[in-house]
Design a protein around this motif. Sequence first.
Motif: not given
Length: 84
Positions: A54-61
């Motif tokens: 969770a938070g700003p370090s998350s994302g998806v490829n």
Amino acid sequence: MAGLVLFFGLFISIQYFFTFRTIDKKLMQKGPESVSSPSGKYTANAYYEPYGGAGPSSGVNVWVEISNNENHTIKTIYYAAAKS
């Protein structure tokens, strides 16, 4: 001197050049639908892989693969890290 040039050459090639063979597909998830070409020869599939928490370090490829239905080959045509 040759060692220094070799070191910087390896650093630049690893940092700035990307091959689709390096995609880690163990956590990949297929998108909701496939799209076929009008002739039916090709099918596009989208995949994504969540990373981080969770938070700003998350994302998806995200990546897209095109399947040639006649000769059964698959080619990755797009890859990106989506952070927003």
